[in-house]
Motif scaffolding. Structure first.
Motif, PDB file in Angstrom:
ATOM      1  N   GLY A   1       2.762   8.438   6.245  1.00 34.82           N
ATOM      2  CA  GLY A   1       3.953   7.691   6.618  1.00 34.82           C
ATOM      3  C   GLY A   1       3.813   6.186   6.605  1.00 34.82           C
ATOM      4  O   GLY A   1       4.759   5.468   6.925  1.00 34.82           O
ATOM      5  N   ARG A   2       2.620   5.668   6.293  1.00 28.68           N
ATOM      6  CA  ARG A   2       2.394   4.241   6.049  1.00 28.68           C
ATOM      7  C   ARG A   2       2.850   3.329   7.198  1.00 28.68           C
ATOM      8  O   ARG A   2       3.333   2.219   6.961  1.00 28.68           O
ATOM      9  CB  ARG A   2       3.073   3.806   4.733  1.00 28.68           C
ATOM     10  CG  ARG A   2       2.737   4.657   3.525  1.00 28.68           C
ATOM     11  CD  ARG A   2       3.264   4.069   2.236  1.00 28.68           C
ATOM     12  NE  ARG A   2       4.677   3.746   2.253  1.00 28.68           N
ATOM     13  CZ  ARG A   2       5.655   4.622   2.036  1.00 28.68           C
ATOM     14  NH1 ARG A   2       5.373   5.884   1.770  1.00 28.68           N
ATOM     15  NH2 ARG A   2       6.915   4.225   2.071  1.00 28.68           N
ATOM     16  N   ALA A   3       2.703   3.754   8.409  1.00 22.46           N
ATOM     17  CA  ALA A   3       3.074   2.886   9.542  1.00 22.46           C
ATOM     18  C   ALA A   3       2.064   1.757   9.682  1.00 22.46           C
ATOM     19  O   ALA A   3       0.857   1.944   9.468  1.00 22.46           O
ATOM     20  CB  ALA A   3       3.144   3.686  10.839  1.00 22.46           C
ATOM     21  N   ILE A   4       2.538   0.581  10.040  1.00 25.05           N
ATOM     22  CA  ILE A   4       1.667  -0.565  10.224  1.00 25.05           C
ATOM     23  C   ILE A   4       0.612  -0.258  11.289  1.00 25.05           C
ATOM     24  O   ILE A   4       0.860   0.489  12.234  1.00 25.05           O
ATOM     25  CB  ILE A   4       2.493  -1.819  10.597  1.00 25.05           C
ATOM     26  CG1 ILE A   4       1.641  -3.093  10.488  1.00 25.05           C
ATOM     27  CG2 ILE A   4       3.144  -1.667  11.961  1.00 25.05           C
ATOM     28  CD1 ILE A   4       2.433  -4.382  10.639  1.00 25.05           C
ATOM     29  N   PHE A   5      -0.570  -0.794  11.121  1.00 25.26           N
ATOM     30  CA  PHE A   5      -1.718  -0.638  12.035  1.00 25.26           C
ATOM     31  C   PHE A   5      -2.294   0.781  12.029  1.00 25.26           C
ATOM     32  O   PHE A   5      -2.895   1.212  13.010  1.00 25.26           O
ATOM     33  CB  PHE A   5      -1.363  -1.005  13.481  1.00 25.26           C
ATOM     34  CG  PHE A   5      -0.600  -2.287  13.647  1.00 25.26           C
ATOM     35  CD1 PHE A   5      -1.015  -3.455  13.028  1.00 25.26           C
ATOM     36  CD2 PHE A   5       0.538  -2.329  14.443  1.00 25.26           C
ATOM     37  CE1 PHE A   5      -0.316  -4.642  13.192  1.00 25.26           C
ATOM     38  CE2 PHE A   5       1.249  -3.509  14.612  1.00 25.26           C
ATOM     39  CZ  PHE A   5       0.826  -4.662  13.981  1.00 25.26           C
ATOM     40  N   THR A   6      -2.124   1.545  10.946  1.00 24.30           N
ATOM     41  CA  THR A   6      -2.641   2.914  10.900  1.00 24.30           C
ATOM     42  C   THR A   6      -3.529   3.108   9.675  1.00 24.30           C
ATOM     43  O   THR A   6      -3.447   2.344   8.705  1.00 24.30           O
ATOM     44  CB  THR A   6      -1.501   3.945  10.829  1.00 24.30           C
ATOM     45  OG1 THR A   6      -0.817   3.810   9.570  1.00 24.30           O
ATOM     46  CG2 THR A   6      -0.518   3.774  11.985  1.00 24.30           C
ATOM     47  N   PRO A   7      -4.369   4.149   9.706  1.00 22.53           N
ATOM     48  CA  PRO A   7      -5.168   4.464   8.513  1.00 22.53           C
ATOM     49  C   PRO A   7      -4.302   4.753   7.296  1.00 22.53           C
ATOM     50  O   PRO A   7      -4.706   4.481   6.158  1.00 22.53           O
ATOM     51  CB  PRO A   7      -5.960   5.707   8.943  1.00 22.53           C
ATOM     52  CG  PRO A   7      -6.056   5.605  10.425  1.00 22.53           C
ATOM     53  CD  PRO A   7      -4.750   4.998  10.866  1.00 22.53           C
TER      54      PRO A   7
ATOM     55  N   HIS B   1       6.154   2.109   6.291  1.00 20.12           N
ATOM     56  CA  HIS B   1       7.273   2.971   6.699  1.00 20.12           C
ATOM     57  C   HIS B   1       7.077   3.366   8.170  1.00 20.12           C
ATOM     58  O   HIS B   1       6.515   2.588   8.939  1.00 20.12           O
ATOM     59  CB  HIS B   1       7.410   4.169   5.759  1.00 20.12           C
ATOM     60  CG  HIS B   1       8.730   4.866   5.885  1.00 20.12           C
ATOM     61  ND1 HIS B   1       9.932   4.207   5.800  1.00 20.12           N
ATOM     62  CD2 HIS B   1       9.037   6.174   6.114  1.00 20.12           C
ATOM     63  CE1 HIS B   1      10.919   5.067   5.960  1.00 20.12           C
ATOM     64  NE2 HIS B   1      10.401   6.267   6.153  1.00 20.12           N
ATOM     65  N   LEU B   2       7.516   4.561   8.547  1.00 21.93           N
ATOM     66  CA  LEU B   2       7.657   4.898   9.971  1.00 21.93           C
ATOM     67  C   LEU B   2       6.537   5.751  10.551  1.00 21.93           C
ATOM     68  O   LEU B   2       6.521   6.007  11.752  1.00 21.93           O
ATOM     69  CB  LEU B   2       9.002   5.605  10.202  1.00 21.93           C
ATOM     70  CG  LEU B   2      10.241   4.824   9.755  1.00 21.93           C
ATOM     71  CD1 LEU B   2      11.500   5.660   9.982  1.00 21.93           C
ATOM     72  CD2 LEU B   2      10.342   3.501  10.499  1.00 21.93           C
ATOM     73  N   GLY B   3       5.620   6.235   9.705  1.00 22.36           N
ATOM     74  CA  GLY B   3       4.457   6.946  10.233  1.00 22.36           C
ATOM     75  C   GLY B   3       4.681   8.415  10.517  1.00 22.36           C
ATOM     76  O   GLY B   3       5.310   9.132   9.745  1.00 22.36           O
ATOM     77  N   ILE B   4       4.154   8.860  11.649  1.00 26.12           N
ATOM     78  CA  ILE B   4       4.105  10.282  11.998  1.00 26.12           C
ATOM     79  C   ILE B   4       4.693  10.497  13.387  1.00 26.12           C
ATOM     80  O   ILE B   4       4.531   9.659  14.287  1.00 26.12           O
ATOM     81  CB  ILE B   4       2.651  10.794  11.975  1.00 26.12           C
ATOM     82  CG1 ILE B   4       2.038  10.604  10.585  1.00 26.12           C
ATOM     83  CG2 ILE B   4       2.555  12.263  12.378  1.00 26.12           C
ATOM     84  CD1 ILE B   4       0.558  10.967  10.513  1.00 26.12           C
ATOM     85  N   ILE B   5       5.356  11.634  13.571  1.00 27.92           N
ATOM     86  CA  ILE B   5       5.773  12.044  14.913  1.00 27.92           C
ATOM     87  C   ILE B   5       4.840  13.156  15.397  1.00 27.92           C
ATOM     88  O   ILE B   5       4.139  13.783  14.602  1.00 27.92           O
ATOM     89  CB  ILE B   5       7.230  12.534  14.938  1.00 27.92           C
ATOM     90  CG1 ILE B   5       7.446  13.691  13.955  1.00 27.92           C
ATOM     91  CG2 ILE B   5       8.184  11.383  14.637  1.00 27.92           C
ATOM     92  CD1 ILE B   5       8.825  14.325  14.061  1.00 27.92           C
ATOM     93  N   LYS B   6       4.817  13.399  16.687  1.00 30.33           N
ATOM     94  CA  LYS B   6       3.846  14.330  17.260  1.00 30.33           C
ATOM     95  C   LYS B   6       4.232  15.785  17.081  1.00 30.33           C
ATOM     96  O   LYS B   6       3.361  16.642  16.900  1.00 30.33           O
ATOM     97  CB  LYS B   6       3.668  14.032  18.752  1.00 30.33           C
ATOM     98  CG  LYS B   6       3.009  12.689  19.033  1.00 30.33           C
ATOM     99  CD  LYS B   6       2.827  12.479  20.525  1.00 30.33           C
ATOM    100  CE  LYS B   6       2.146  11.134  20.803  1.00 30.33           C
ATOM    101  NZ  LYS B   6       1.973  10.887  22.270  1.00 30.33           N
TER     102      LYS B   6
END
Length: 306
Positions: free
Chosen positions: A43-49, A112-117
């Motif tokens: 999900g390409r969220a900022i500050f993530t691997p 983008h928005l990354g991952i939800i749990k």
């Protein structure tokens, strides 16, 4: 050599020349888009691997194309700090031949928005938003490098942090001389058909400079149309990465096809590659390449934004 042989070799030379002219291939668009919007990018969220993986992929593409570094950077990453955390844009440069101090920028945001749990599908793949724009930037970099006809310097930049406040474009605009930027083509969500159907897109802030008029003029004889932004109530001109340079007077506009009133997958988990029209997307990227030629070659200079 007889006349027949001469004609044959002339034809062969023209054929080879035509074969060597670069083109934007759908298979390349599919390859890049599929990689950027894959689950592996998380999900390409900022500050993530995940965004680190996306950055590495874009850097590798720029390396394969053999772009130069931006200003005094020693790599394609333009690093900065946001709220105490490391972040980076990815920038590659194609130096201009006769007007190296005049810049044309092609940009998109790769975050983008990354991952939800919870849930079966947890990843916001962001295929349209904005892997599609980032794919276009990479494809255009390859095209213009192979074409080798740019009189002005072309800067290709993938921004981070658009989804959380435009931090990447803010840092970029603070570290480039806006007076040297002739135009900015920001590309945002071009993977679906526009409200007019295929072979069309819109330009935000169309009325604020003659940027759009120049682009459409370069497409005379084609079946592609650039239109003014049909969603003025959404204030899109001020909501994407073009806004920072536009505020400094640069004719910086966003090209998009997103139907902001009815786009079903916008900022949803369903924004996946399978929902995109990749044939139409390829044609849009080709049209951006053609429409930008007179600006890149120094023939046209868009009016400044007031």
């Amino acid at each position: 050599m007889n006349k027949g042989s001469l004609l044959f070799f002339l034809f062969l030379g023209l054929f080879v020349q035509a074969q060597e002219k670069p083109t934007i291939q759908k298979q390349e668009i599919v390859r890049i888009e599929t990689k950027l919007a894959s689950d592996k990018m998380e999900g390409r969220a900022i500050f993530t691997p995940g965004i680190d993986s996306a950055s590495a992929f874009i850097e590798n593409e720029f390396q394969k194309i053999d772009l130069s570094y931006f200003k005094d950077l020693k790599k394609y990453r333009q690093e900065f700090v946001v709220k105490g955390k490391a972040a980076n844009n990815v920038i590659g440069v194609l130096p201009g031949k006769s007007k190296p101090d005049e810049y044309v920028v092609f940009s998109a945001h790769y975050d983008h928005l990354g991952i939800i749990k919870n849930g079966e599908d947890k990843i916001f793949n962001g295929a349209n938003d904005d892997a599609s724009g980032t794919t276009a930037v990479i494809a255009l970099a390859k095209y213009f490098k192979e074409l080798n006809q740019n009189e002005r310097t072309i800067v290709f930049v993938a921004f981070t942090g658009e989804e959380v406040g435009g931090f990447g474009s803010k840092f970029f605009s603070e570290n480039i001389d806006s007076n040297k930027v002739v135009a900015m083509f920001n590309i945002e969500m071009i993977g679906t058909e526009s409200k007019w159907g295929k072979n069309s897109a819109y330009i935000t802030g169309f009325e604020k400079s003659d940027f759009g008029t120049i682009l459409q003029g370069n497409l005379q004889g084609s079946n592609f149309n650039f239109n003014p932004d049909p969603y003025p109530q959404e204030q899109l001109f001020y909501r994407s990465d073009n806004a920072r340079l536009a505020a400094l007077g640069v004719p910086a506009h966003t090209i998009s096809t997103s139907k902001m009133d009815v786009e079903p997958n916008y900022h949803k988990l369903t924004d996946e590659v399978s929902t995109l029209d990749l044939d139409n997307m390829t044609e849009i990227i080709k049209s951006i390449a053609i429409s930008s030629q007179s600006i890149i070659n120094g023939g046209d200079t868009p009016t400044r934004v007031k």
